[in-house]
Design a protein around this motif. Structure first.
Motif, PDB file in Angstrom:
ATOM      1  N   GLU A 144       9.916 -30.690 -15.055  1.00 20.59           N
ATOM      2  CA  GLU A 144       9.831 -29.255 -14.781  1.00 20.59           C
ATOM      3  C   GLU A 144       8.400 -28.891 -14.386  1.00 20.59           C
ATOM      4  O   GLU A 144       8.165 -28.199 -13.392  1.00 20.59           O
ATOM      5  N   LEU A 145       7.432 -29.398 -15.145  1.00 22.35           N
ATOM      6  CA  LEU A 145       6.024 -29.144 -14.845  1.00 22.35           C
ATOM      7  C   LEU A 145       5.649 -29.708 -13.479  1.00 22.35           C
ATOM      8  O   LEU A 145       4.936 -29.055 -12.701  1.00 22.35           O
ATOM      9  N   GLN A 146       6.125 -30.905 -13.178  1.00 22.91           N
ATOM     10  CA  GLN A 146       5.827 -31.516 -11.890  1.00 22.91           C
ATOM     11  C   GLN A 146       6.288 -30.589 -10.753  1.00 22.91           C
ATOM     12  O   GLN A 146       5.551 -30.360  -9.786  1.00 22.91           O
ATOM     13  N   THR A 147       7.474 -30.056 -10.875  1.00 24.00           N
ATOM     14  CA  THR A 147       8.007 -29.141  -9.864  1.00 24.00           C
ATOM     15  C   THR A 147       7.124 -27.899  -9.736  1.00 24.00           C
ATOM     16  O   THR A 147       6.803 -27.459  -8.620  1.00 24.00           O
ATOM     17  N   GLN A 148       6.723 -27.344 -10.847  1.00 22.69           N
ATOM     18  CA  GLN A 148       5.900 -26.138 -10.829  1.00 22.69           C
ATOM     19  C   GLN A 148       4.530 -26.401 -10.211  1.00 22.69           C
ATOM     20  O   GLN A 148       4.021 -25.572  -9.445  1.00 22.69           O
ATOM     21  N   LEU A 149       3.933 -27.553 -10.514  1.00 23.36           N
ATOM     22  CA  LEU A 149       2.640 -27.885  -9.922  1.00 23.36           C
ATOM     23  C   LEU A 149       2.761 -28.071  -8.414  1.00 23.36           C
ATOM     24  O   LEU A 149       1.902 -27.632  -7.648  1.00 23.36           O
ATOM     25  N   ILE A 150       3.836 -28.721  -7.991  1.00 20.56           N
ATOM     26  CA  ILE A 150       4.067 -28.890  -6.552  1.00 20.56           C
ATOM     27  C   ILE A 150       4.244 -27.524  -5.891  1.00 20.56           C
ATOM     28  O   ILE A 150       3.719 -27.283  -4.796  1.00 20.56           O
ATOM     29  N   LEU A 151       4.932 -26.628  -6.567  1.00 20.53           N
ATOM     30  CA  LEU A 151       5.109 -25.276  -6.019  1.00 20.53           C
ATOM     31  C   LEU A 151       3.784 -24.549  -5.828  1.00 20.53           C
ATOM     32  O   LEU A 151       3.624 -23.812  -4.849  1.00 20.53           O
ATOM     33  N   THR A 152       2.844 -24.755  -6.750  1.00 19.04           N
ATOM     34  CA  THR A 152       1.547 -24.089  -6.580  1.00 19.04           C
ATOM     35  C   THR A 152       0.857 -24.545  -5.307  1.00 19.04           C
ATOM     36  O   THR A 152       0.157 -23.763  -4.658  1.00 19.04           O
ATOM     37  N   ILE A 153       1.081 -25.789  -4.929  1.00 21.25           N
ATOM     38  CA  ILE A 153       0.522 -26.316  -3.680  1.00 21.25           C
ATOM     39  C   ILE A 153       1.298 -25.752  -2.494  1.00 21.25           C
ATOM     40  O   ILE A 153       0.715 -25.233  -1.538  1.00 21.25           O
ATOM     41  N   GLU A 154       2.629 -25.843  -2.570  1.00 25.17           N
ATOM     42  CA  GLU A 154       3.483 -25.403  -1.467  1.00 25.17           C
ATOM     43  C   GLU A 154       3.334 -23.908  -1.178  1.00 25.17           C
ATOM     44  O   GLU A 154       3.478 -23.476  -0.035  1.00 25.17           O
ATOM     45  N   LEU A 155       3.070 -23.123  -2.214  1.00 24.38           N
ATOM     46  CA  LEU A 155       2.891 -21.678  -2.047  1.00 24.38           C
ATOM     47  C   LEU A 155       1.443 -21.301  -1.732  1.00 24.38           C
ATOM     48  O   LEU A 155       1.094 -20.127  -1.692  1.00 24.38           O
ATOM     49  N   ASN A 156       0.610 -22.331  -1.543  1.00 24.70           N
ATOM     50  CA  ASN A 156      -0.821 -22.128  -1.245  1.00 24.70           C
ATOM     51  C   ASN A 156      -1.543 -21.326  -2.323  1.00 24.70           C
ATOM     52  O   ASN A 156      -2.473 -20.572  -2.032  1.00 24.70           O
ATOM     53  N   LEU A 157      -1.118 -21.517  -3.578  1.00 26.74           N
ATOM     54  CA  LEU A 157      -1.791 -20.871  -4.697  1.00 26.74           C
ATOM     55  C   LEU A 157      -2.971 -21.717  -5.176  1.00 26.74           C
ATOM     56  O   LEU A 157      -3.965 -21.193  -5.657  1.00 26.74           O
ATOM     57  N   LEU A 158      -2.822 -23.034  -5.052  1.00 27.49           N
ATOM     58  CA  LEU A 158      -3.886 -23.986  -5.404  1.00 27.49           C
ATOM     59  C   LEU A 158      -3.889 -25.100  -4.366  1.00 27.49           C
ATOM     60  O   LEU A 158      -2.852 -25.424  -3.792  1.00 27.49           O
TER      61      LEU A 158
END
Length: 126
Positions: free
Chosen positions: A75-89
């Motif tokens: 779940e965390l892995q997905t959320q971290l990837i989302l931060t990249i994909e959403l250009n948040l980090l």
């Protein structure tokens, strides 16, 4: 029962939590009740479930809680990837945490297998 402080996987999951908490401080404040909250719950769940399993009375119960910790890791892995994909980090900021997480996932799988093997041996000797 296992002494949780002696478990490498637990220590690494605590280090991961500290790292991820630092990462979330760089996220936009409007994500406080969104992805930041989700990320923090997931990362804390990993070490918490390892600890809860370590305190249980059987290897079967321990393995169950390691499985829950593994679910939280993905779940965390997905959320971290989302931060990249959403250009948040940036990927450069997130990748070290993903690398730590991948190591924990591998350790968890191996640890579950070792517990399973011990349980199998115990069951054949009963």
């Amino acid at each position: 029962m296992h002494k949780v402080e002696d478990l490498k996987i637990w220590k690494k999951s605590i280090d991961l939590a500290k790292s991820v908490y630092k990462l979330t401080s760089a996220l936009p404040s409007n994500e406080k009740y969104g992805i930041i909250s989700q990320i923090k719950r997931s990362v804390v769940s990993i070490s918490s479930n390892i600890a809860e399993g370590a305190g249980r009375n059987s290897n079967k119960e321990f393995k169950h809680f390691l499985s829950i910790a593994n679910g939280s890791a993905y779940e965390l892995q997905t959320q971290l990837i989302l931060t990249i994909e959403l250009n948040l980090l940036s990927k450069e900021k997130v990748q070290p945490s993903i690398d730590m997480l991948t190591e924990i996932q591998k350790m968890n799988y191996s640890f579950q297998k070792s517990i399973e093997n011990k349980t199998s041996v115990l069951n054949t000797n009963i």
